[in-house]
Every structure is written in structure tokens, then in C-alpha cells.
Design a protein around this motif. Sequence first.
Motif, PDB file in Angstrom:
ATOM      1  N   UNK A   9       0.771  -0.937   0.027  1.00  0.00           N
ATOM      2  CA  UNK A   9      -0.021  -0.077  -0.106  1.00  0.00           C
ATOM      3  C   UNK A   9       0.881   1.145   0.075  1.00  0.00           C
ATOM      4  N   UNK A  10       1.947   1.162   0.799  1.00  0.00           N
ATOM      5  CA  UNK A  10       3.030   2.307   0.751  1.00  0.00           C
ATOM      6  C   UNK A  10       3.742   2.587  -0.400  1.00  0.00           C
ATOM      7  N   UNK A  11       3.959   1.542  -1.116  1.00  0.00           N
ATOM      8  CA  UNK A  11       4.578   1.667  -2.449  1.00  0.00           C
ATOM      9  C   UNK A  11       3.444   2.117  -3.418  1.00  0.00           C
ATOM     10  N   UNK A  12       2.300   1.867  -3.538  1.00  0.00           N
ATOM     11  CA  UNK A  12       1.219   2.161  -4.192  1.00  0.00           C
ATOM     12  C   UNK A  12       0.894   3.767  -4.249  1.00  0.00           C
ATOM     13  N   UNK A  13       0.840   4.104  -2.766  1.00  0.00           N
ATOM     14  CA  UNK A  13       0.852   5.453  -2.580  1.00  0.00           C
ATOM     15  C   UNK A  13       1.969   6.333  -3.095  1.00  0.00           C
ATOM     16  N   UNK A  14       3.042   5.845  -2.737  1.00  0.00           N
ATOM     17  CA  UNK A  14       4.399   6.504  -3.554  1.00  0.00           C
ATOM     18  C   UNK A  14       4.364   6.704  -4.978  1.00  0.00           C
ATOM     19  N   UNK A  15       3.857   5.589  -5.594  1.00  0.00           N
ATOM     20  CA  UNK A  15       3.973   5.712  -7.138  1.00  0.00           C
ATOM     21  C   UNK A  15       2.764   6.562  -7.604  1.00  0.00           C
ATOM     22  N   UNK A  16       1.648   6.692  -6.970  1.00  0.00           N
ATOM     23  CA  UNK A  16       0.796   7.675  -7.388  1.00  0.00           C
ATOM     24  C   UNK A  16       1.202   8.917  -7.115  1.00  0.00           C
ATOM     25  N   UNK A  17       1.832   9.246  -5.997  1.00  0.00           N
ATOM     26  CA  UNK A  17       2.423  10.579  -5.754  1.00  0.00           C
ATOM     27  C   UNK A  17       3.555  11.170  -6.533  1.00  0.00           C
ATOM     28  N   UNK A  18       4.064  10.081  -6.964  1.00  0.00           N
ATOM     29  CA  UNK A  18       5.308  10.117  -8.189  1.00  0.00           C
ATOM     30  C   UNK A  18       4.717  10.690  -9.540  1.00  0.00           C
ATOM     31  N   UNK A  19       3.594   9.948  -9.748  1.00  0.00           N
ATOM     32  CA  UNK A  19       3.013  10.048 -11.069  1.00  0.00           C
ATOM     33  C   UNK A  19       2.269  11.528 -11.055  1.00  0.00           C
ATOM     34  N   UNK A  20       1.561  11.880 -10.039  1.00  0.00           N
ATOM     35  CA  UNK A  20       1.029  13.171  -9.891  1.00  0.00           C
ATOM     36  C   UNK A  20       2.098  14.369  -9.849  1.00  0.00           C
ATOM     37  N   UNK A  21       3.133  14.137  -9.101  1.00  0.00           N
ATOM     38  CA  UNK A  21       4.296  15.179  -9.184  1.00  0.00           C
ATOM     39  C   UNK A  21       4.733  15.394 -10.819  1.00  0.00           C
ATOM     40  N   UNK A  22       4.994  14.234 -11.309  1.00  0.00           N
ATOM     41  CA  UNK A  22       5.565  14.228 -12.720  1.00  0.00           C
ATOM     42  C   UNK A  22       4.420  15.018 -13.531  1.00  0.00           C
ATOM     43  N   UNK A  23       3.318  14.773 -13.553  1.00  0.00           N
ATOM     44  CA  UNK A  23       2.373  15.195 -14.185  1.00  0.00           C
ATOM     45  C   UNK A  23       2.249  16.816 -13.904  1.00  0.00           C
ATOM     46  N   UNK A  24       2.355  17.165 -12.675  1.00  0.00           N
ATOM     47  CA  UNK A  24       2.340  18.749 -12.392  1.00  0.00           C
ATOM     48  C   UNK A  24       3.671  19.447 -12.776  1.00  0.00           C
ATOM     49  N   UNK A  25       4.800  18.817 -12.791  1.00  0.00           N
ATOM     50  CA  UNK A  25       5.956  19.395 -13.220  1.00  0.00           C
ATOM     51  C   UNK A  25       5.810  19.275 -14.894  1.00  0.00           C
ATOM     52  N   UNK A  26       5.258  18.354 -15.413  1.00  0.00           N
ATOM     53  CA  UNK A  26       5.312  18.481 -16.991  1.00  0.00           C
ATOM     54  C   UNK A  26       4.024  19.495 -17.482  1.00  0.00           C
ATOM     55  N   UNK A  27       3.260  19.904 -16.821  1.00  0.00           N
ATOM     56  CA  UNK A  27       1.933  20.751 -17.182  1.00  0.00           C
ATOM     57  C   UNK A  27       2.019  22.183 -16.147  1.00  0.00           C
ATOM     58  N   UNK A  28       3.197  22.860 -16.073  1.00  0.00           N
ATOM     59  CA  UNK A  28       3.093  23.837 -15.086  1.00  0.00           C
ATOM     60  C   UNK A  28       2.842  25.215 -16.035  1.00  0.00           C
TER      61      UNK A  28
END
Length: 95
Positions: A9-28
Amino acid sequence: MKNLTRYLVLAAKLLVFLLVLGFALKNSHTVIFYSYLDYVWQAPLIVMLGLTFVLGALMGVLALLPALFRLRRELARKPQVVESDTGTQTDMPVV
């Protein structure tokens, strides 16, 4: 086994966080929101998407409130059934 599930569960949460962070950085890039009465608001795309998500979730919760209150009112009106401690009375036929 419980620790493995916790780590997954912790790994899944970390993966989702990293995906959202990458999306935010790409769409700034800044986007412009035009509203009524010539109101204009400029913000990064991820902020606009986040606000849209939060407002949509809030609208969904508000849409469910009348049904929730109606069901709670119906449940409060029903008479409470007290079960006996013997446990011999059942609706199941004895075979």
C-alpha cells in the motif's frame, strides 16, 4: 503477511504521488480561466485541475446528503429489534 500488505500500500501511494508530481511538473504552464462579469484568473494547469477535482468531489458529497439524511431518518423511525441471548429462534428451517 500484514507487513507485506502495508508495504504494498505504501509503494502504491508513493507511485501515485510520483505520477501526480511528474504530471504537475510537465504541465506547469499558465492557463486562463474566463468567468462571468469579465472575471479572469490565471493559474498553473495542475492547480486548475486540482480545484476542479475538489469541487467535483464536493458537489458529489452535497448531492448525496439528502439521501443520507432521509435514510438516517428512516432508520431512526424503525423499531429496534432486541435479539434474545438463547439464540434458538431462527428463520431457518431445521433439517
